[in-house]
Design an enzyme around this catalytic site. Structure first.
Site, PDB file in Angstrom:
ATOM      1  N   GLU A 295      -1.192  -3.990   0.080  1.00 19.22           N
ATOM      2  CA  GLU A 295      -2.300  -3.524   0.931  1.00 19.22           C
ATOM      3  C   GLU A 295      -3.192  -2.689   0.039  1.00 19.22           C
ATOM      4  OE1 GLU A 295      -2.834  -4.692   3.805  1.00 19.22           O
ATOM      5  OE2 GLU A 295      -0.918  -5.726   3.962  1.00 19.22           O
ATOM      6  N   CYS A 329      -7.668   4.386   3.362  1.00 21.01           N
ATOM      7  CA  CYS A 329      -8.147   3.031   3.063  1.00 21.01           C
ATOM      8  C   CYS A 329      -9.041   2.548   4.198  1.00 21.01           C
ATOM      9  CB  CYS A 329      -6.969   2.101   2.890  1.00 21.01           C
ATOM     10  SG  CYS A 329      -5.827   2.193   4.252  1.00 21.01           S
TER      11      CYS A 329
HETATM   12  P1  NAD Z   1      -3.790   3.634  -7.123  1.00 14.55           P
HETATM   13  O1  NAD Z   1      -4.038   2.167  -7.168  1.00 14.55           O
HETATM   14  O2  NAD Z   1      -4.425   4.488  -8.128  1.00 14.55           O
HETATM   15  O3  NAD Z   1      -2.214   3.913  -7.228  1.00 14.55           O
HETATM   16  C1  NAD Z   1      -1.285   3.298  -6.356  1.00 14.55           C
HETATM   17  C2  NAD Z   1       0.054   3.239  -7.063  1.00 14.55           C
HETATM   18  O4  NAD Z   1      -0.038   2.293  -8.132  1.00 14.55           O
HETATM   19  C3  NAD Z   1       0.459   4.571  -7.689  1.00 14.55           C
HETATM   20  O5  NAD Z   1       1.841   4.756  -7.533  1.00 14.55           O
HETATM   21  C4  NAD Z   1       0.093   4.364  -9.140  1.00 14.55           C
HETATM   22  O6  NAD Z   1       0.807   5.168 -10.036  1.00 14.55           O
HETATM   23  C5  NAD Z   1       0.443   2.904  -9.313  1.00 14.55           C
HETATM   24  N1  NAD Z   1      -0.143   2.273 -10.498  1.00 14.55           N
HETATM   25  C6  NAD Z   1      -1.263   2.609 -11.164  1.00 14.55           C
HETATM   26  N2  NAD Z   1      -1.441   1.779 -12.203  1.00 14.55           N
HETATM   27  C7  NAD Z   1      -0.423   0.893 -12.187  1.00 14.55           C
HETATM   28  C8  NAD Z   1      -0.051  -0.223 -12.993  1.00 14.55           C
HETATM   29  N3  NAD Z   1      -0.764  -0.578 -14.048  1.00 14.55           N
HETATM   30  N4  NAD Z   1       1.052  -0.915 -12.653  1.00 14.55           N
HETATM   31  C9  NAD Z   1       1.785  -0.558 -11.572  1.00 14.55           C
HETATM   32  N5  NAD Z   1       1.499   0.488 -10.788  1.00 14.55           N
HETATM   33  C10 NAD Z   1       0.406   1.200 -11.084  1.00 14.55           C
HETATM   34  O7  NAD Z   1      -4.156   4.104  -5.631  1.00 14.55           O
HETATM   35  P2  NAD Z   1      -4.140   5.571  -5.001  1.00 14.55           P
HETATM   36  O8  NAD Z   1      -5.250   6.358  -5.597  1.00 14.55           O
HETATM   37  O9  NAD Z   1      -2.765   6.144  -5.010  1.00 14.55           O
HETATM   38  O10 NAD Z   1      -4.481   5.221  -3.480  1.00 14.55           O
HETATM   39  C11 NAD Z   1      -5.774   4.947  -3.077  1.00 14.55           C
HETATM   40  C12 NAD Z   1      -6.014   3.454  -2.953  1.00 14.55           C
HETATM   41  O11 NAD Z   1      -5.041   2.884  -2.097  1.00 14.55           O
HETATM   42  C13 NAD Z   1      -7.367   3.141  -2.324  1.00 14.55           C
HETATM   43  O12 NAD Z   1      -7.949   2.041  -2.965  1.00 14.55           O
HETATM   44  C14 NAD Z   1      -6.990   2.805  -0.869  1.00 14.55           C
HETATM   45  O13 NAD Z   1      -7.922   1.993  -0.216  1.00 14.55           O
HETATM   46  C15 NAD Z   1      -5.669   2.133  -1.070  1.00 14.55           C
HETATM   47  N6  NAD Z   1      -4.856   2.195   0.147  1.00 14.55           N
HETATM   48  C16 NAD Z   1      -4.749   1.059   0.889  1.00 14.55           C
HETATM   49  C17 NAD Z   1      -4.019   1.083   2.077  1.00 14.55           C
HETATM   50  C18 NAD Z   1      -3.914  -0.158   2.926  1.00 14.55           C
HETATM   51  O14 NAD Z   1      -3.079  -0.187   3.820  1.00 14.55           O
HETATM   52  N7  NAD Z   1      -4.732  -1.172   2.687  1.00 14.55           N
HETATM   53  C19 NAD Z   1      -3.386   2.256   2.485  1.00 14.55           C
HETATM   54  C20 NAD Z   1      -3.494   3.392   1.673  1.00 14.55           C
HETATM   55  C21 NAD Z   1      -4.227   3.341   0.498  1.00 14.55           C
END
Ligand code: NAD
Length: 546
Positions: A295, A329
């Protein structure tokens, strides 16, 4: 239902506490905020049920007071990450063989603890760690996670009952076994919802899987409290392994491991694209095609019809865009408003936004607090500065920011002339709402514009009074969002009421908090038992004509 003493909890949502002045919940939360503000928690990895201290430490701070350290986190390196994978593979053998009711009872117990004695502790940690108000923490780290843990067992029961094949002719017995996936689940969680962080490893675990959980670097304290809670509820060693680690290191190791069975991800679209591509590259090394559930981002809209409830629209804009600093999000981040409506609500809207107080969430009169970190602060303020300089954009609320004490950005509204201006297309993930004002007679054109403007398709709202207009919008916006609201803000989905998720660039739309998501963590084995197997290979038709 009752089976061997197991009873499902009622199919009900956890009531949201109000935290009104003088209420007992307000008092205990305030006490807990004070207590947690005075301590620095030492956070280990938890691998195979054991605390692992690595001395490779990062500090966790309060975003609204970034000089204040609340935790010191011991990061896993390669050895700990590999041990966590081995622990989950080992635990898989017994955990996946348990009756589902036994697994469910652990998460139901965790829900009961969270609803009761641990509520203030977990909510306070979310307020301090992610700068949420008491209300935002309550609907996230208490209510939503309690709902996931109490309602997912109902959905699990539906799955296990409904996968049974309907036909078994005489002499044959057909059945389906809902196995866990073979291998481990890599659960990668975002900072913004403590509930999602708890759900991503626990939903697959409910279905018999085991997980390596990588929490976000911006929510270690609240996430650690959730891990402790699950263990206190009786989660066996190794079923979920809590592994704070550098993202690239843990993802390289997990995603190239032959026993990777699935990825449960929530976060940004760019990171998910990277994950998907990596899995594709590693495919020759993997035993199974992993289930990939993600998501991701959103650019969530509100479209108003000239005939709509204007006060409700104004409230939806303000709450939808600015609560939790727009870091949902689902946050409303683009608004299409007819000129006649805008003429009437523009000034009241500006006046209302001016009333919103921003500051420390421990002061309950604040509706808005700081954004999560310096990187987010710089990214969001970049959009504000470019808008300030652009001829296509006008900032009508906020626009100021200050990072001296915390990463504070005022609730900002940008009105654009160009409907393709960057702030109305791209996910900003901060307290910035962009408004495009259209001619009243161009409602249908604006629906098309809304559908085609951004690559995302997560949430969206339409405000209209007449059935015919609602129907026109609902048809035109059919693929523009996975969660669609009529006369309501596009945030605040409730487990069991509005299964949540989006398509296009917003994810795989596997609907968290529903049977649709849980089904992804099941791999069915079909069993046919024949009580009268044929003993002659010759079919009747092979016989010669008489
Ligand atoms: P992010 O993508 O920066 O991080 C999410 C997770 O991915 C973290 O644990 C991070 O450490 C990890 N990550 C980062 N780089 C990675 C890699 N190369 N490989 C594997 N994992 C990696 O997101 P965030 O800042 O924590 O959250 C905000 C984002 O999440 C926004 O884009 C928001 O829209 C989205 N979000 C979506 C939903 C949904 O249900 N659609 C819900 C909540 C948040």
């Amino acid at each position: 239902m009752s089976l061997n003493g197991f009873t499902l909890p009622p199919m009900e949502n956890e009531p949201v506490l109000g935290y009104l002045p003088g209420s007992p919940e307000r008092k205990s939360l305030q006490d807990e905020l004070k207590r947690q503000s005075q301590e620095i928690v030492e956070i280990p990895c938890i691998i195979n049920g054991e605390e692992v201290w690595t001395d490779n430490i990062v500090e966790q701070v309060m975003p609204h007071r970034h000089a204040h350290v609340i935790a010191r986190v011991h990061l896993a390196g390669e050895k700990e990450i590999r041990n966590a994978i081995e622990a989950s593979l080992h635990a898989h053998q017994s955990w996946s063989s348990l009756p589902w009711q036994e697994r469910a009872s652990i998460f139901i117990k965790a829900a009961d603890l969270l609803a009761g004695e641990r509520r203030a502790e977990v909510n306070a940690s979310t307020m301090l760690n992610q700068s949420k108000t008491c209300h935002q923490a309550e609907i996230d780290s208490a209510c939503e996670l309690i709902d996931f843990w109490r309602l997912n067992p109902h959905f699990a029961q539906q799955i296990y009952q409904n996968i049974q094949p309907p036909i078994s002719p005489e002499g044959i017995q057909n059945s389906c076994e809902g196995r866990a996936l073979e291998g481990f689940i890599f659960a990668v969680t975002p900072f913004n919802f403590t509930s999602i962080a708890g759900n991503l490893p626990s939903a697959p675990a409910l279905m018999g899987n085991t997980a390596v959980w990588k929490p976000s670097r911006n929510s270690y304290l609240s996430n650690y409290k959730i891990m402790q809670l699950m263990m206190d509820a009786g989660l066996p060693a190794g079923v979920i392994n809590f592994v704070p680690a550098r993202a690239s290191e843990i993802s390289d190791i997990c995603m190239s491991h032959p026993m990777l069975a699935g990825i449960h991800f929530t976060g940004s679209t760019g990171v998910f694209d990277h994950i998907w591509t990596q899995v594709g590259k590693n495919l020759p090394n993997l035993r199974s095609y992993p289930r990939i559930v993600g998501e991701t981002g959103g650019k969530d809209f509100i479209v108003a019809h000239p005939d709509c409830r204007e006060k409700a629209l104004l409230t939806a804009m303000l709450r939808g865009a600015f609560e939790f600093q727009g870091q949902k999000c689902s946050a409303a981040s683009r608004c299409y408003i007819p000129a006649s409506v805008w003429e009437r609500i523009k000034q009241p809207y500006i006046d209302e936004v001016a009333q919103v107080k921003m500051g420390d969430p421990a002061d309950f009169s604040n509706l808005v607090s700081a954004v999560i970190d310096e990187k987010a602060f710089n990214n969001i303020t970049g959009y504000i500065e470019r808008a300030r300089k652009s001829d296509d954009a006008e900032i009508i609320t906020g626009g100021n920011y200050d990072s001296t004490v915390g990463w504070f950005i005022e609730p900002t509204t940008i009105v654009v002339k160009d409907p393709q201006y960057e702030s109305i297309k791209e996910e900003i993930f901060g307290p910035v709402l962009t408004v495009y004002v259209y001619n009243d007679e161009e409602f249908e054109d604006v629906l098309k514009l809304c559908d085609e403007t951004s690559p995302y398709s997560l949430t969206g709202s339409i405000f209209a009074n007449q059935e015919a207009d609602i129907e026109t919008a609902t048809k035109a916006l059919r693929y523009s969002s996975g969660n669609y609201y009529i006369n309501d803000k596009p945030t605040g989905a409730v487990v069991g009421q509005q299964p949540f998720g989006g398509a296009r660039g917003s994810g795989t739309n596997d609907k968290a908090g529903s049977p649709i998501n849980l089904m992804r963590w099941v791999s069915v084995r079909t069993v046919k038992r024949n009580f009268n197997p044929p003993e002659d290979w010759r079919y009747g038709f092979l016989k010669p004509d008489e």
